[in-house]
Motif scaffolding. Structure first.
Motif, mmCIF file in Angstrom:
data_model
loop_
_atom_site.group_PDB
_atom_site.id
_atom_site.type_symbol
_atom_site.label_atom_id
_atom_site.label_comp_id
_atom_site.label_asym_id
_atom_site.label_seq_id
_atom_site.Cartn_x
_atom_site.Cartn_y
_atom_site.Cartn_z
ATOM 1 N N SER A 103 0.842 -1.194 0.000
ATOM 2 C CA SER A 103 0.000 0.000 0.000
ATOM 3 C C SER A 103 0.877 1.242 0.000
ATOM 4 C CB SER A 103 -0.919 0.002 1.224
ATOM 5 O OG SER A 103 -0.160 -0.014 2.411
ATOM 6 N N ASP A 104 0.284 2.312 -0.472
ATOM 7 C CA ASP A 104 0.913 3.624 -0.397
ATOM 8 C C ASP A 104 0.176 4.347 0.712
ATOM 9 O OD1 ASP A 104 2.152 6.031 -0.715
ATOM 10 O OD2 ASP A 104 1.559 6.332 -2.795
ATOM 11 N N GLY A 105 0.784 4.373 1.883
ATOM 12 C CA GLY A 105 0.065 4.854 3.063
ATOM 13 C C GLY A 105 -0.996 3.838 3.426
ATOM 14 N N ASP A 106 -2.270 4.255 3.403
ATOM 15 C CA ASP A 106 -3.375 3.347 3.709
ATOM 16 C C ASP A 106 -4.088 2.839 2.453
ATOM 17 O OD1 ASP A 106 -2.956 3.532 6.449
ATOM 18 O OD2 ASP A 106 -4.202 5.337 6.604
ATOM 19 N N THR A 107 -3.599 3.228 1.254
ATOM 20 C CA THR A 107 -4.253 2.853 0.006
ATOM 21 C C THR A 107 -3.565 1.655 -0.638
ATOM 22 O OG1 THR A 107 -4.785 5.181 -0.352
ATOM 23 C CG2 THR A 107 -4.995 3.705 -2.253
ATOM 24 N N PRO A 108 -4.245 0.483 -0.716
ATOM 25 C CA PRO A 108 -3.639 -0.675 -1.375
ATOM 26 C C PRO A 108 -3.377 -0.371 -2.856
ATOM 27 C CG PRO A 108 -5.590 -1.311 -0.133
ATOM 28 C CD PRO A 108 -5.566 0.184 -0.166
ATOM 29 N N ILE A 109 -2.178 -0.754 -3.338
ATOM 30 C CA ILE A 109 -1.862 -0.487 -4.746
ATOM 31 C C ILE A 109 -1.506 -1.735 -5.528
ATOM 32 C CG2 ILE A 109 -1.238 1.935 -4.450
ATOM 33 C CD1 ILE A 109 1.707 1.073 -4.386
ATOM 34 N N THR A 110 -1.029 -2.787 -4.854
ATOM 35 C CA THR A 110 -0.699 -4.015 -5.570
ATOM 36 C C THR A 110 -0.496 -5.146 -4.577
ATOM 37 O OG1 THR A 110 0.683 -4.977 -7.326
ATOM 38 C CG2 THR A 110 1.827 -3.699 -5.626
ATOM 39 N N VAL A 111 -0.320 -6.349 -5.122
ATOM 40 C CA VAL A 111 0.005 -7.524 -4.314
ATOM 41 C C VAL A 111 1.243 -8.172 -4.926
ATOM 42 C CG1 VAL A 111 -0.761 -9.826 -3.606
ATOM 43 C CG2 VAL A 111 -2.381 -7.911 -3.609
ATOM 44 N N TRP A 112 2.240 -8.398 -4.095
ATOM 45 C CA TRP A 112 3.458 -9.101 -4.509
ATOM 46 C C TRP A 112 3.238 -10.585 -4.292
ATOM 47 C CZ3 TRP A 112 7.836 -9.433 -7.002
ATOM 48 C CH2 TRP A 112 8.808 -10.335 -6.602
ATOM 49 N N GLU A 113 3.378 -11.355 -5.367
ATOM 50 C CA GLU A 113 3.259 -12.812 -5.310
ATOM 51 C C GLU A 113 4.642 -13.392 -5.502
ATOM 52 O OE1 GLU A 113 0.605 -14.735 -4.820
ATOM 53 O OE2 GLU A 113 -1.033 -13.306 -5.035
ATOM 54 N N GLY A 114 5.282 -13.814 -4.420
ATOM 55 C CA GLY A 114 6.598 -14.427 -4.517
ATOM 56 C C GLY A 114 6.501 -15.778 -5.193
ATOM 57 N N ALA A 115 7.512 -16.135 -5.968
ATOM 58 C CA ALA A 115 7.534 -17.421 -6.671
ATOM 59 C C ALA A 115 7.688 -18.551 -5.653
ATOM 60 C CB ALA A 115 8.682 -17.442 -7.670
ATOM 61 N N ASN A 116 7.059 -19.693 -5.940
ATOM 62 C CA ASN A 116 7.123 -20.834 -5.038
ATOM 63 C C ASN A 116 8.418 -21.634 -5.178
ATOM 64 O OD1 ASN A 116 4.647 -20.401 -3.791
ATOM 65 N ND2 ASN A 116 3.553 -21.456 -5.407
ATOM 66 N N TRP A 117 8.873 -21.837 -6.409
ATOM 67 C CA TRP A 117 9.996 -22.750 -6.626
ATOM 68 C C TRP A 117 11.216 -22.066 -7.222
ATOM 69 C CZ3 TRP A 117 8.936 -26.619 -3.786
ATOM 70 C CH2 TRP A 117 7.617 -27.025 -3.622
#
Length: 151
Positions: free
Chosen positions: A17-31
């Motif tokens: 989030s940028d402050g309190d505003t969600p802007i994206t989701v980071w999806e880390g790789a599994n393998w």
């Protein structure tokens, strides 16, 4: 200020989030080392070499947006748009903070705000937003890998 909040104890998934505003989701790789996120309708992918010391962020056209070498070392750099940004670790102990430098002056920082939850915040003025997220996510990835290796 960017904030990364871990959303799962079982996956490397962070709401950014940028402050309190969600802007994206980071999806880390599994393998593998890296992951992906979407920002303003654009897909970004982060991949690392086998040692996790060299990262590239590409867009949906597979064009390199930013890259870094020596990530996780005492001193490292991010190159994007013809500019080079220098970083240094705040202390010799991993997990303290990573600092954005302008010569000898600290101008920004990424730090862990919760060891228990694994949350982070980043203040990286002057970097384009996708590159700020890239830096934040590669620090998250490196610190999580170091923690897993130590366990």
């Amino acid at each position: 200020m960017l904030k990364a909040r871990r959303t799962s104890m079982w996956k490397s998934r962070y709401e950014i989030s940028d402050g309190d505003t969600p802007i994206t989701v980071w999806e880390g790789a599994n393998w593998s080392i890296g992951g992906q996120f979407e920002l303003d309708g654009h897909q970004y992918r982060v991949r690392a070499n086998g040692w996790g010391t060299r990262y590239k962020m590409t867009d949906e056209r597979d064009m390199v947006v930013a890259e870094t070498e020596r990530a996780g070392r005492k001193h490292w750099k991010v190159v994007t748009g013809g500019r080079t940004y220098e970083f240094t670790r705040d202390s010799i102990m991993r997990g303290s903070a990573e600092q954005l430098m302008d010569g000898d002056t600290v101008v920004g920082r990424v730090r862990r705000t919760s060891s228990w939850r694994g949350d982070f915040d980043a203040e990286l003025p002057g970097l384009p937003l996708p590159v700020q997220i890239f830096v934040l996510c590669l620090i998250i990835t490196n610190w999580n890998a170091a923690a897993a290796a130590a366990a």
